[in-house]
Design an enzyme around this catalytic site. Structure first.
Site, short mmCIF file in Angstrom:
data_model
loop_
_atom_site.label_atom_id
_atom_site.label_comp_id
_atom_site.label_asym_id
_atom_site.label_seq_id
_atom_site.Cartn_x
_atom_site.Cartn_y
_atom_site.Cartn_z
CG HIS A 167 -2.22 -0.69 0.97
ND1 HIS A 167 -3.15 -0.23 0.05
CD2 HIS A 167 -2.76 -1.81 1.50
CE1 HIS A 167 -4.19 -1.04 0.03
NE2 HIS A 167 -3.98 -2.01 0.89
CG ASP B 145 -2.86 1.74 3.71
OD1 ASP B 145 -2.89 2.81 3.07
OD2 ASP B 145 -1.86 1.39 4.37
CG HIS C 94 12.13 -0.53 -26.41
ND1 HIS C 94 13.04 -0.83 -25.43
CD2 HIS C 94 11.02 -0.10 -25.79
CE1 HIS C 94 12.48 -0.60 -24.25
NE2 HIS C 94 11.27 -0.16 -24.44
CE1 TYR D 284 -8.63 4.41 -14.81
CE2 TYR D 284 -7.26 5.57 -13.22
CZ TYR D 284 -7.83 4.40 -13.68
OH TYR D 284 -7.61 3.23 -13.01
CD GLU E 59 -0.92 4.47 11.65
OE1 GLU E 59 -0.47 4.69 12.79
OE2 GLU E 59 -0.99 3.33 11.15
#
Ligand code: NI
Length: 397
Positions: A105, A110, A247, A303, A377
């Site tokens: 994560h 998370d 490449h 997106y 946190e």
């Protein structure tokens, strides 16, 4: 509006929120493989007593409902958290280090999942404070493939009950813990990718006149692609065209047959997105043709741009100012990254905001997607307070 009692409730549940986040951090899963994560979320929602839990949406997605009990008109607001991790070997020496080697994560999803579970708990305990419905949505695979948002929408998550507004949040290790950043308009870019295959004609490195050198064609394509941004985009607007890989060849004395280029195109404005694709294709094809070769362009649309509704962004800004303090509620500067919450915002008014999770003292300063990325946190309480007050403010409006 959020009360001091609700703010206290949020502070009190922090140990549980942190435990949830650490459990998820220890057991990360890649996009569309979030089986255990999904089970954990379902278990938590069942224990809380959330209603109408629906599972297996776009493989591992989950939705659930919380009904307010305050009399009044009933709008429905959707809150989204993404659940997936990244293919990265974690280098943090923490007790909650990833137990799934090679998966980490490293973007904070998370924390997003733990914050939405915490938000659910607080809203359930305070359901007499609002009328209407909160739809919780746990999404697979924000990072990978086509993303989980679009297939969840295609499977009907914006209906039954009909969703009126959508909100989501993302932690940001670039900003100090506690800061909530939001703005109206574009905040993340449309992310497209391309592959250009140049076909020349191989030969001896000493006899270029008998070959068609795909490398020199490719370098001309690369330089000419730079004119898309510098000569055709309004200087007051943004577009990025980056060739990120090339490449060709294997020997020092052989002109190869082909050369492959790959890269990314980023835009905010849908018209610029269309014209960038058109110009890139035309430049590749015509430069190759002028030099005696051909180019095939494989253009993939990723997106769309993430565009916040102005009124909803202002609602979040005000809700955050009340929830975490005027001084911590800041404008959000748009970036050229991408986020599939954009699909929700294409379908419903809403807003997406950032929750600062950077803490210099704790050494939590590494960028997202880095093997040492970690979330302070303490930031999660700020995210939950903001999300709860966004719900209360929106449903009362
Ligand atoms: Ni992310």
């Amino acid at each position: 509006m959020i009360t001091d009692k609700i703010k206290n409730d949020i502070d009190e549940i922090q140990p549980g929120v942190i435990a949830d986040r650490r459990h998820l951090h220890e057991h990360p899963e890649l996009g569309f493989q979030e089986q255990e994560t999904s089970k954990f979320v379902i278990q938590r929602l069942e224990a809380l007593g959330v209603e109408d839990i629906r599972t297996g949406i776009a493989v591992t997605g989950v939705t659930a409902l919380i009904h307010g009990t305050k009399p009044g008109e009933g709008k429905c607001v959707l809150l989204r958290a993404d659940m997936d991790a990244l293919p990265i070997i974690e280098e943090n020496a923490v007790e909650y280090v990833s137990q799934n080697k090679g998966v980490m994560h490293a973007c904070g999803h998370d924390a997003h999942t733990a914050m939405l579970l915490g938000t659910a708990r607080v809203l359930l305990d305070n359901r007499d404070q609002f009328s209407g419905t909160v739809k919780l949505l746990f999404q697979p695979s924000e990072e990978w493939g086509t993303g989980g948002a679009l297939p969840m929408i295609e499977q009907g998550v914006l209906e039954d009950p009909h969703v009126d507004a959508v909100f989501g949040q993302h932690v940001s290790s670039g900003d100090p813990t506690g800061e909530i950043q939001v703005s109206g308009g574009p905040i993340a870019a449309a992310a497209d990718s391309f592959k250009i295959t140049v076909q020349g004609k191989g030969g001896h490195g000493a006899s270029p006149h008998q070959a068609v050198d795909p490398i020199i064609i490719a370098t001309n394509i690369i330089s000419t692609l730079q004119t898309i941004v510098s000569r055709s985009v309004d200087p007051m607007k943004s577009t990025v065209v980056s060739v990120c890989n090339i490449h060709s060849g294997f020997a020092d004395n052989v002109i190869p047959d082909t050369c492959e280029l790959g890269g990314t195109v980023r835009t905010f404005d849908p018209a610029l997105r269309d014209s960038a694709q058109e110009k890139l294709t035309k430049i590749a094809e015509t430069v190759a043709e002028a030099m005696g070769g051909t180019a095939t362009v494989d253009y993939h649309r990723g997106y769309p741009a993430t565009i916040n509704d102005d009124a909803m962004a202002e609602l979040v800004r005000q809700a955050a100012a009340v929830a975490v303090g005027e001084d911590l509620s800041k404008p959000l500067e748009a970036g050229m990254g991408a986020e599939d919450f954009s699909y929700f915002l294409e379908n419903r008014p809403g807003a997406f905001w950032m929750v600062g999770c950077r803490n210099e003292e704790k050494g939590m300063t590494w960028p997202h997607h880095h093997p040492r990325f970690d979330v302070d946190e303490d930031s999660m309480a700020f995210g939950i307070k903001t999300m709860v007050n966004v719900v209360l403010t929106y449903l009362a409006s």
